[in-house]
Design a protein around this motif. Structure first.
Motif, PDB file in Angstrom:
ATOM      1  N   ASP A 298       0.813  -1.214   0.000  1.00  0.00           N
ATOM      2  CA  ASP A 298       0.000   0.000   0.000  1.00  0.00           C
ATOM      3  C   ASP A 298       0.849   1.268   0.000  1.00  0.00           C
ATOM      4  O   ASP A 298       0.404   2.302  -0.479  1.00  0.00           O
ATOM      5  N   PHE A 299       2.022   1.169   0.567  1.00  0.00           N
ATOM      6  CA  PHE A 299       2.914   2.323   0.638  1.00  0.00           C
ATOM      7  C   PHE A 299       4.362   1.862   0.709  1.00  0.00           C
ATOM      8  O   PHE A 299       4.648   0.705   1.019  1.00  0.00           O
ATOM      9  N   PHE A 300       5.256   2.790   0.406  1.00  0.00           N
ATOM     10  CA  PHE A 300       6.694   2.540   0.434  1.00  0.00           C
ATOM     11  C   PHE A 300       7.352   3.698   1.171  1.00  0.00           C
ATOM     12  O   PHE A 300       6.910   4.839   1.050  1.00  0.00           O
ATOM     13  N   VAL A 301       8.397   3.399   1.917  1.00  0.00           N
ATOM     14  CA  VAL A 301       9.133   4.443   2.619  1.00  0.00           C
ATOM     15  C   VAL A 301      10.545   4.483   2.042  1.00  0.00           C
ATOM     16  O   VAL A 301      11.259   3.481   2.067  1.00  0.00           O
ATOM     17  N   LEU A 302      10.921   5.651   1.535  1.00  0.00           N
ATOM     18  CA  LEU A 302      12.282   5.832   1.033  1.00  0.00           C
ATOM     19  C   LEU A 302      13.158   6.250   2.196  1.00  0.00           C
ATOM     20  O   LEU A 302      12.856   7.215   2.897  1.00  0.00           O
ATOM     21  N   ASP A 303      14.218   5.515   2.414  1.00  0.00           N
ATOM     22  CA  ASP A 303      15.147   5.742   3.524  1.00  0.00           C
ATOM     23  C   ASP A 303      16.262   6.687   3.078  1.00  0.00           C
ATOM     24  O   ASP A 303      16.791   6.534   1.975  1.00  0.00           O
ATOM     25  N   PRO A 304      16.659   7.640   3.930  1.00  0.00           N
ATOM     26  CA  PRO A 304      17.675   8.615   3.512  1.00  0.00           C
ATOM     27  C   PRO A 304      19.045   8.008   3.205  1.00  0.00           C
ATOM     28  O   PRO A 304      19.779   8.550   2.388  1.00  0.00           O
ATOM     29  N   GLU A 305      19.387   6.908   3.825  1.00  0.00           N
ATOM     30  CA  GLU A 305      20.682   6.286   3.531  1.00  0.00           C
ATOM     31  C   GLU A 305      20.603   5.415   2.274  1.00  0.00           C
ATOM     32  O   GLU A 305      21.446   5.496   1.398  1.00  0.00           O
ATOM     33  N   ARG A 306      19.582   4.608   2.195  1.00  0.00           N
ATOM     34  CA  ARG A 306      19.434   3.670   1.080  1.00  0.00           C
ATOM     35  C   ARG A 306      18.972   4.355  -0.204  1.00  0.00           C
ATOM     36  O   ARG A 306      19.378   3.977  -1.298  1.00  0.00           O
ATOM     37  N   ASP A 307      18.104   5.365  -0.073  1.00  0.00           N
ATOM     38  CA  ASP A 307      17.453   5.978  -1.230  1.00  0.00           C
ATOM     39  C   ASP A 307      17.759   7.470  -1.387  1.00  0.00           C
ATOM     40  O   ASP A 307      16.934   8.225  -1.902  1.00  0.00           O
ATOM     41  N   ALA A 308      18.929   7.891  -0.952  1.00  0.00           N
ATOM     42  CA  ALA A 308      19.272   9.320  -0.955  1.00  0.00           C
ATOM     43  C   ALA A 308      19.117   9.958  -2.335  1.00  0.00           C
ATOM     44  O   ALA A 308      18.585  11.068  -2.455  1.00  0.00           O
TER      45      ALA A 308
ATOM     46  N   LEU B 245       8.323  17.341  -5.622  1.00  0.00           N
ATOM     47  CA  LEU B 245       7.346  16.307  -5.279  1.00  0.00           C
ATOM     48  C   LEU B 245       7.431  15.858  -3.833  1.00  0.00           C
ATOM     49  O   LEU B 245       6.547  15.139  -3.355  1.00  0.00           O
ATOM     50  N   ALA B 246       8.488  16.241  -3.147  1.00  0.00           N
ATOM     51  CA  ALA B 246       8.642  15.930  -1.723  1.00  0.00           C
ATOM     52  C   ALA B 246       9.049  17.214  -1.013  1.00  0.00           C
ATOM     53  O   ALA B 246       9.710  18.077  -1.601  1.00  0.00           O
ATOM     54  N   TYR B 247       8.618  17.326   0.226  1.00  0.00           N
ATOM     55  CA  TYR B 247       8.968  18.507   1.008  1.00  0.00           C
ATOM     56  C   TYR B 247      10.463  18.525   1.284  1.00  0.00           C
ATOM     57  O   TYR B 247      11.063  17.484   1.576  1.00  0.00           O
ATOM     58  N   ASP B 248      11.069  19.707   1.210  1.00  0.00           N
ATOM     59  CA  ASP B 248      12.502  19.839   1.469  1.00  0.00           C
ATOM     60  C   ASP B 248      12.871  19.378   2.878  1.00  0.00           C
ATOM     61  O   ASP B 248      13.966  18.902   3.108  1.00  0.00           O
ATOM     62  N   SER B 249      11.961  19.502   3.810  1.00  0.00           N
ATOM     63  CA  SER B 249      12.230  19.136   5.200  1.00  0.00           C
ATOM     64  C   SER B 249      12.107  17.632   5.462  1.00  0.00           C
ATOM     65  O   SER B 249      12.463  17.166   6.546  1.00  0.00           O
ATOM     66  N   SER B 250      11.634  16.868   4.493  1.00  0.00           N
ATOM     67  CA  SER B 250      11.439  15.421   4.679  1.00  0.00           C
ATOM     68  C   SER B 250      12.768  14.684   4.684  1.00  0.00           C
ATOM     69  O   SER B 250      13.594  14.877   3.796  1.00  0.00           O
ATOM     70  N   HIS B 251      12.938  13.820   5.683  1.00  0.00           N
ATOM     71  CA  HIS B 251      14.122  12.955   5.718  1.00  0.00           C
ATOM     72  C   HIS B 251      13.786  11.634   5.031  1.00  0.00           C
ATOM     73  O   HIS B 251      14.528  11.158   4.199  1.00  0.00           O
ATOM     74  N   ARG B 252      12.662  11.076   5.404  1.00  0.00           N
ATOM     75  CA  ARG B 252      12.125   9.898   4.723  1.00  0.00           C
ATOM     76  C   ARG B 252      10.972  10.379   3.861  1.00  0.00           C
ATOM     77  O   ARG B 252      10.286  11.319   4.210  1.00  0.00           O
ATOM     78  N   VAL B 253      10.748   9.697   2.760  1.00  0.00           N
ATOM     79  CA  VAL B 253       9.651  10.069   1.877  1.00  0.00           C
ATOM     80  C   VAL B 253       8.715   8.873   1.760  1.00  0.00           C
ATOM     81  O   VAL B 253       9.152   7.756   1.482  1.00  0.00           O
TER      82      VAL B 253
END
Length: 93
Positions: free
Chosen positions: A49-59, A70-78
């Motif tokens: 249903d959803f996916f989480v992009l990780d800042p280390e794996r998906d930078a 498409l993503a907020y600048d303040s988001s660490h995970r998307v």
């Protein structure tokens, strides 16, 4: 990547939208889609249903989404949401 700020794009074979795109689609303030996601989270399955992009794996992917607006600048995970997740979120108001 996408034609405009509310056009789904593909991730892992699924058409998805970001939380920022959902806020724009519904013309609501920043954070509204995130709060709806938190309310619906128990009824959603990650990887389906959803996916989480990780800042280390998906930078790189996160940077691309931010650069495209498409993503907020303040988001660490998307968080990327499928249409099924969006329907569950709409019902969790």
């Amino acid at each position: 990547m996408v034609k405009d700020a509310v056009t789904p794009f593909h991730h892992d074979g699924h058409p998805v939208l970001t939380l920022r795109q959902l806020d724009r689609l519904n013309n609501v303030p920043k954070g509204t889609a995130f709060r709806a996601f938190k309310r619906a989270r128990a009824n959603l399955v990650e990887g389906r249903d959803f996916f989480v992009l990780d800042p280390e794996r998906d930078a790189g992917r996160i940077a691309e989404l931010k650069a495209a607006g498409l993503a907020y600048d303040s988001s660490h995970r998307v968080v990327l949401l499928t249409a099924a997740a969006y329907e569950v979120m709409r019902g969790a108001r």
